[in-house]
Design an enzyme around this catalytic site. Sequence first.
Site, PDB file in Angstrom:
ATOM      1  N   THR A  50      58.107   4.360   4.320  1.00 15.60           N
ATOM      2  CA  THR A  50      56.931   5.299   3.500  1.00 15.60           C
ATOM      3  C   THR A  50      57.462   6.695   3.129  1.00 15.60           C
ATOM      4  O   THR A  50      58.401   7.367   3.824  1.00 15.60           O
ATOM      5  CB  THR A  50      56.167   5.769   5.120  1.00 15.60           C
ATOM      6  OG1 THR A  50      55.710   4.649   5.660  1.00 15.60           O
ATOM      7  CG2 THR A  50      54.798   6.473   4.813  1.00 15.60           C
ATOM      8  N   HIS A  66      28.011 -23.660  41.202  1.00 14.75           N
ATOM      9  CA  HIS A  66      26.963 -22.826  41.237  1.00 14.75           C
ATOM     10  C   HIS A  66      25.512 -23.121  41.186  1.00 14.75           C
ATOM     11  O   HIS A  66      24.891 -22.816  40.300  1.00 14.75           O
ATOM     12  CB  HIS A  66      27.251 -22.043  39.897  1.00 14.75           C
ATOM     13  CG  HIS A  66      28.471 -21.117  40.025  1.00 14.75           C
ATOM     14  ND1 HIS A  66      29.610 -21.337  39.326  1.00 14.75           N
ATOM     15  CD2 HIS A  66      28.567 -19.941  40.760  1.00 14.75           C
ATOM     16  CE1 HIS A  66      30.399 -20.629  39.771  1.00 14.75           C
ATOM     17  NE2 HIS A  66      30.187 -19.783  40.629  1.00 14.75           N
ATOM     18  N   HIS A  84      24.782 -22.923  46.779  1.00 15.55           N
ATOM     19  CA  HIS A  84      25.470 -21.797  46.622  1.00 15.55           C
ATOM     20  C   HIS A  84      24.828 -20.371  46.733  1.00 15.55           C
ATOM     21  O   HIS A  84      25.195 -19.600  47.597  1.00 15.55           O
ATOM     22  CB  HIS A  84      26.310 -21.797  45.221  1.00 15.55           C
ATOM     23  CG  HIS A  84      26.908 -20.635  45.144  1.00 15.55           C
ATOM     24  ND1 HIS A  84      27.921 -20.027  45.841  1.00 15.55           N
ATOM     25  CD2 HIS A  84      26.731 -19.530  43.950  1.00 15.55           C
ATOM     26  CE1 HIS A  84      28.320 -18.755  45.295  1.00 15.55           C
ATOM     27  NE2 HIS A  84      27.732 -18.448  44.262  1.00 15.55           N
ATOM     28  N   HIS A 135      21.641 -14.344  42.117  1.00 18.40           N
ATOM     29  CA  HIS A 135      22.682 -13.715  41.241  1.00 18.40           C
ATOM     30  C   HIS A 135      23.353 -14.859  40.350  1.00 18.40           C
ATOM     31  O   HIS A 135      24.045 -14.648  39.390  1.00 18.40           O
ATOM     32  CB  HIS A 135      23.710 -13.408  42.225  1.00 18.40           C
ATOM     33  CG  HIS A 135      24.997 -14.319  42.980  1.00 18.40           C
ATOM     34  ND1 HIS A 135      24.470 -15.000  43.841  1.00 18.40           N
ATOM     35  CD2 HIS A 135      26.150 -14.838  42.535  1.00 18.40           C
ATOM     36  CE1 HIS A 135      25.278 -15.883  44.157  1.00 18.40           C
ATOM     37  NE2 HIS A 135      26.293 -15.744  43.594  1.00 18.40           N
ATOM     38  N   ASP A 136      23.035 -16.291  40.538  1.00 18.98           N
ATOM     39  CA  ASP A 136      23.863 -17.045  39.613  1.00 18.98           C
ATOM     40  C   ASP A 136      22.828 -18.035  39.298  1.00 18.98           C
ATOM     41  O   ASP A 136      22.979 -19.090  38.474  1.00 18.98           O
ATOM     42  CB  ASP A 136      25.015 -18.011  40.380  1.00 18.98           C
ATOM     43  CG  ASP A 136      26.173 -17.602  40.535  1.00 18.98           C
ATOM     44  OD1 ASP A 136      26.607 -16.757  39.573  1.00 18.98           O
ATOM     45  OD2 ASP A 136      27.092 -18.045  41.490  1.00 18.98           O
TER      46      ASP A 136
END
Length: 214
Positions: free
Chosen positions: A9, A156, A160, A198-199
């Site tokens: 450069t 899942h 679960h 949650h799932d």
Amino acid sequence: MDKATGFHTRNILDEDNIVGVAQLCNKIDGNFDYFDEQVANAFSIYCGISIMHSLMYKRIQDAQARSKLSNELMTYHMKVSNQDVADITTCPDPHDEPNIGKFTFTPRKILHKETPCYILLMMQHLNFLEHFRIKKETLIKFILYVKKGYRDLPYHNWLHAFSVSHFAFLCIKNFQLIEKGYMTKLEALAYFISCMCHDIDHRGTTNFVSAAIK
Ligand SMILES: [Zn+2]
């Protein structure tokens, strides 16, 4: 960069803003002047606009994917009949599992069809229905909706969610989380409901929507 690339450069002209950095190096003859700066500036504005457009396009794609997923979820399995609710209210099983309140209890021992009854029982035991004036039928309908929201996956799945909710119940009860002031009754309710949900609609792989949000 020179060390890494072997490039040499001699002089630098750069312009940066929010979306990126543009850099021009080594003018073929002489140094950069005011005119170069103006051209580079215009160039970088066009680059910026292009980048902004593609970022926006990506965001639109993600939003479309999210709405497609939620539509799918709604139409795929969301239907709870009054008969389904009645089957729970009139369930003939005594639901008298003696060790349900112990950490040694395996929630998977509960028959699949009786899991909503036990969710109701745990919530009754924690005094949620009376305290928050939740109608029993409304709650049962909600529990069945949540249950339907789970897919038939090896891990899942609803069972679960049931085990995780049961664990929340054990913690709230055995550690006296409310009595000892670790959480309010409302937080305990939120904790329990979150464990149930949650799932929901987990597809068994890394969730596309949450990956897109990240
Ligand atoms: Zn989970």
